[in-house]
Every structure is written in C-alpha cells, then in structure tokens.
Design an enzyme around this catalytic site. Structure first.
Site, PDB file in Angstrom:
ATOM      1  N   SER A   8      -0.010   6.027  -1.879  1.00  0.00           N
ATOM      2  CA  SER A   8       1.155   5.238  -1.475  1.00  0.00           C
ATOM      3  C   SER A   8       2.422   6.081  -1.593  1.00  0.00           C
ATOM      4  CB  SER A   8       1.288   3.999  -2.363  1.00  0.00           C
ATOM      5  OG  SER A   8       2.564   3.430  -2.151  1.00  0.00           O
ATOM      6  N   HIS A  33      -0.592   5.587   2.850  1.00  0.00           N
ATOM      7  CA  HIS A  33      -0.291   4.159   2.667  1.00  0.00           C
ATOM      8  C   HIS A  33       1.228   4.000   2.605  1.00  0.00           C
ATOM      9  CE1 HIS A  33      -1.215   0.022   1.399  1.00  0.00           C
ATOM     10  NE2 HIS A  33      -0.167   0.128   0.597  1.00  0.00           N
ATOM     11  N   ASP A  35       4.374   1.379   2.279  1.00  0.00           N
ATOM     12  CA  ASP A  35       4.758   0.042   1.818  1.00  0.00           C
ATOM     13  C   ASP A  35       6.127  -0.342   2.349  1.00  0.00           C
ATOM     14  OD1 ASP A  35       2.574  -0.737   0.019  1.00  0.00           O
ATOM     15  OD2 ASP A  35       3.155   1.060  -1.092  1.00  0.00           O
ATOM     16  N   MET A  37       8.943  -3.147   2.466  1.00  0.00           N
ATOM     17  CA  MET A  37       9.403  -4.342   1.723  1.00  0.00           C
ATOM     18  C   MET A  37      10.768  -4.768   2.220  1.00  0.00           C
ATOM     19  SD  MET A  37       8.457  -3.023  -2.081  1.00  0.00           S
ATOM     20  CE  MET A  37       6.833  -2.411  -2.493  1.00  0.00           C
ATOM     21  N   HIS A  66       1.517  -1.275   5.247  1.00  0.00           N
ATOM     22  CA  HIS A  66       1.407  -2.543   4.510  1.00  0.00           C
ATOM     23  C   HIS A  66       2.756  -3.245   4.574  1.00  0.00           C
ATOM     24  CE1 HIS A  66       0.799  -4.402   0.205  1.00  0.00           C
ATOM     25  NE2 HIS A  66       0.845  -5.329   1.149  1.00  0.00           N
ATOM     26  N   MET A  68       5.182  -5.980   3.646  1.00  0.00           N
ATOM     27  CA  MET A  68       5.500  -7.049   2.692  1.00  0.00           C
ATOM     28  C   MET A  68       6.809  -7.663   3.155  1.00  0.00           C
ATOM     29  SD  MET A  68       4.330  -5.015  -0.709  1.00  0.00           S
ATOM     30  CE  MET A  68       4.240  -3.473   0.192  1.00  0.00           C
ATOM     31  N   MET A 137      -4.417  -7.415  -3.268  1.00  0.00           N
ATOM     32  CA  MET A 137      -3.374  -6.949  -4.174  1.00  0.00           C
ATOM     33  C   MET A 137      -3.859  -7.096  -5.613  1.00  0.00           C
ATOM     34  SD  MET A 137      -1.047  -5.845  -2.238  1.00  0.00           S
ATOM     35  CE  MET A 137      -0.062  -5.321  -3.652  1.00  0.00           C
ATOM     36  N   GLY A 142       5.530  -5.699  -4.539  1.00  0.00           N
ATOM     37  CA  GLY A 142       6.975  -5.505  -4.670  1.00  0.00           C
ATOM     38  C   GLY A 142       7.356  -4.230  -5.406  1.00  0.00           C
ATOM     39  N   PHE A 143       6.491  -3.769  -6.277  1.00  0.00           N
ATOM     40  CA  PHE A 143       6.834  -2.588  -7.080  1.00  0.00           C
ATOM     41  C   PHE A 143       5.605  -1.740  -7.349  1.00  0.00           C
ATOM     42  CE2 PHE A 143       9.651  -6.075  -8.127  1.00  0.00           C
ATOM     43  CZ  PHE A 143      10.917  -5.507  -7.955  1.00  0.00           C
ATOM     44  N   GLY A 144       5.813  -0.443  -7.423  1.00  0.00           N
ATOM     45  CA  GLY A 144       4.760   0.452  -7.868  1.00  0.00           C
ATOM     46  C   GLY A 144       4.743   0.488  -9.392  1.00  0.00           C
ATOM     47  N   GLY A 145       3.718   1.116  -9.925  1.00  0.00           N
ATOM     48  CA  GLY A 145       3.682   1.363 -11.366  1.00  0.00           C
ATOM     49  C   GLY A 145       3.360   0.172 -12.240  1.00  0.00           C
ATOM     50  N   ASP A 175      -5.073  -2.489  -3.812  1.00  0.00           N
ATOM     51  CA  ASP A 175      -3.709  -1.963  -3.858  1.00  0.00           C
ATOM     52  C   ASP A 175      -2.989  -2.438  -5.112  1.00  0.00           C
ATOM     53  OD1 ASP A 175      -1.285  -0.871  -3.269  1.00  0.00           O
ATOM     54  OD2 ASP A 175      -0.864  -2.153  -1.542  1.00  0.00           O
ATOM     55  N   GLY A 176      -2.692  -1.479  -5.999  1.00  0.00           N
ATOM     56  CA  GLY A 176      -1.886  -1.779  -7.178  1.00  0.00           C
ATOM     57  C   GLY A 176      -2.568  -1.414  -8.475  1.00  0.00           C
ATOM     58  N   GLY A 177      -1.970  -0.479  -9.194  1.00  0.00           N
ATOM     59  CA  GLY A 177      -2.479  -0.134 -10.520  1.00  0.00           C
ATOM     60  C   GLY A 177      -3.807   0.590 -10.523  1.00  0.00           C
ATOM     61  N   GLY A 197      -0.509   4.910  -6.026  1.00  0.00           N
ATOM     62  CA  GLY A 197       0.854   5.427  -5.928  1.00  0.00           C
ATOM     63  C   GLY A 197       1.226   6.232  -7.140  1.00  0.00           C
ATOM     64  N   SER A 198       1.649   5.537  -8.210  1.00  0.00           N
ATOM     65  CA  SER A 198       2.168   6.251  -9.370  1.00  0.00           C
ATOM     66  C   SER A 198       1.106   7.121 -10.034  1.00  0.00           C
ATOM     67  CB  SER A 198       2.779   5.261 -10.369  1.00  0.00           C
ATOM     68  OG  SER A 198       1.914   4.188 -10.580  1.00  0.00           O
TER      69      SER A 198
HETATM   70  C1  DX5 Z   1       2.962  -2.699  -4.333  1.00  0.00           C
HETATM   71  C2  DX5 Z   1       2.541  -1.775  -3.217  1.00  0.00           C
HETATM   72  C3  DX5 Z   1       1.591  -0.736  -3.643  1.00  0.00           C
HETATM   73  C4  DX5 Z   1       2.169   0.226  -4.646  1.00  0.00           C
HETATM   74  C5  DX5 Z   1       1.043   0.814  -5.428  1.00  0.00           C
HETATM   75  O1  DX5 Z   1       3.697  -3.730  -3.819  1.00  0.00           O
HETATM   76  O2  DX5 Z   1       1.920  -2.511  -2.178  1.00  0.00           O
HETATM   77  O3  DX5 Z   1       1.054  -0.027  -2.533  1.00  0.00           O
HETATM   78  O4  DX5 Z   1       2.910   1.248  -4.035  1.00  0.00           O
HETATM   79  O5  DX5 Z   1       1.592   1.579  -6.438  1.00  0.00           O
HETATM   80  P1  DX5 Z   1       0.843   1.839  -7.814  1.00  0.00           P
HETATM   81  O6  DX5 Z   1      -0.408   2.561  -7.464  1.00  0.00           O
HETATM   82  O7  DX5 Z   1       1.825   2.627  -8.583  1.00  0.00           O
HETATM   83  O8  DX5 Z   1       0.545   0.484  -8.420  1.00  0.00           O
HETATM   84 ZN    ZN Z   2       0.765  -1.374  -0.562  1.00  0.00          ZN
END
Ligand code: DX5
Ligand code: ZN
Length: 217
Positions: A8, A33, A35, A37, A66, A68, A137, A142-145, A175-177, A197-198
């Site tokens: 991401s 990927h 994102d 938003m 993606h 959002m 999800m 809404g947020f990475g990490g 997607d996420g974490g 992502g992170s």
């Molecule tokens: C969250 C995004 C994800 C996010 C994943 O809303 O859709 O794609 O970037 O980031 P990590 O892997 O850090 O959770």
């Molecule tokens: Zn995403």
C-alpha cells in the site's frame, strides 16, 4: 497461483514517491495498492488525481485501487482513465452495488468490493459471481498502521466457502495490519492477496520484506 502481494503506497515516503514506486517495480510484489480516501466515507484524506497520476506514471505493475469514498460510481471513468486494473468500491458506500460493478467492468477494469470489519460476507453471496475481488478490511478503513482484527480469519473462511460453492473465481484480499505474524494463517484460511503498508515501508529494507511476504508459504 501463489499469494499475491500488494504493497500500500499510503505508507510510502511521499517526498520520494518515484523512488518507492521503483522499489516496488524491482521487488517481488505483484500489484500497487492505492488507497483513495475522501474525508467523508472515512475520516481521513489521502491523495488526489495529481499524486495518483504521478504514481501511475512510475508504476510498472497492476494498479489495485481501493476507493474509500462516498458515491464511488461518480469516479469510475476517472479511475479507468488513470489506468486502474482493479477498482474496488465499498459495499457500505454503494446503494446500487450490482449496477456499479457492471459499470466498472464495462470500462475494462476488474471489479472489487470492500467490506468493513462489521459487514458480513454473506451479504455478497447473491452476486459473488459478479465480483472479481473481495477486499476484507482487517482494520477500520481510514488509516495505515492499525492493529489487525483477529475476527478476520473466520470471515476469510466463510467467504472462501461461498466462493467455492458458487464455483466463482473471486479473489480474497486482506487489507489492514498484515504482517509476517498473520500472513501464513490468512493464506491457510483462503486469502489470495495480501495488502501491506506500514509493515513493508517501515521496515529496514522494504524490498527484502516484500520478498519475505511473497515467499512465506
Ligand atoms: C486502510 C487502507 C490500507 C492501509 C494498510 O484504510 O485501506 O490499505 O494502507 O496499511 P497497513 O498495512 O499499515 O495497515
Ligand atoms: Zn486499502
């Protein structure tokens, strides 16, 4: 087919986007990927078209977009013109989901549906054959990490059963974490695509981290 890995770009260094895109090009990752938003569907704003065009100009792998955003049907042409290969919209943001999926495919893109953590996979059963990819999800969008939600494993298993029973070719994306701590279990539950992502971009060597994810199982 091995598991597909989709880093991401939300976690990339925006001051060095070209460098990070080239790193992904040279890595074992499969997709970019992206994102998007809008600050309405989710409480955060990521990037708009000028930044996306820059990413698209450097990316040499499929763009997994993606959305959002509310009213995603208004932006199908925009993301087709950008060169999106997969366009994923949220179930929770789509009143006429079936119609919007058809519109995405008419534009030559693969059609994806994302589900928030509280949204049940059974809701997609009636139209699963129309969906190229379901993005589960595993954090609130809404947020990475953020921290991975463990209940995701059960959703992956249920969705896999729905897909197999319908003899559909739908891919399951998480997607996420996502990290090396949950990736193996996600794959064994039936995940086809892992977004990270992170975990990737905060690591010492993102290219090596991507290789590790790709060769987990
Ligand atoms: C969250 C995004 C994800 C996010 C994943 O809303 O859709 O794609 O970037 O980031 P990590 O892997 O850090 O959770
Ligand atoms: Zn995403």
């Amino acid at each position: 087919m091995g598991t597909l890995i989709a880093p991401s770009l939300l976690a990339a260094d925006f001051g060095n986007l070209e460098r990070d895109c080239k790193m992904v090009n040279a890595s074992e990752a499969d997709w970019f990927h992206i994102d998007v938003m809008d600050g309405v569907f989710v409480p955060n704003i990521s990037f708009g078209m000028p930044v996306l065009k820059s990413i698209a100009s450097h990316a040499e792998k499929p763009l997994d977009v993606h959305l959002m955003i509310v009213e995603p049907e208004r932006y199908i042409d925009t993301f087709a013109d950008l060169g999106s290969d997969i366009l994923t919209i949220h179930y929770e943001a789509s009143i006429h989901l079936h119609r919007t999926l058809q519109s995405i495919k008419e534009k030559g893109m693969k059609a994806g549906v994302a589900l928030n953590p509280h949204t049940s996979v059974e809701l997609l059963e009636p139209i699963i054959n129309e969906i190229d990819l379901v993005c589960l999800m595993s954090v609130n969008p809404g947020f990475g990490g953020q921290r991975f939600i463990e209940a995701t494993y059960q959703k992956v298993r249920k969705l896999k059963t729905i897909i197999e029973n319908a003899d559909a070719a739908t891919l399951i994306e998480i997607d996420g974490g996502v990290t090396d701590q949950n990736a193996n279990q996600l794959i064994s539950c039936g995940a086809d695509v892992l977004v990270a992502g992170s975990y990737v971009f905060s690591s010492n060597d993102p290219k090596v981290t991507l290789s590790g994810l790709k060769n987990l199982s």
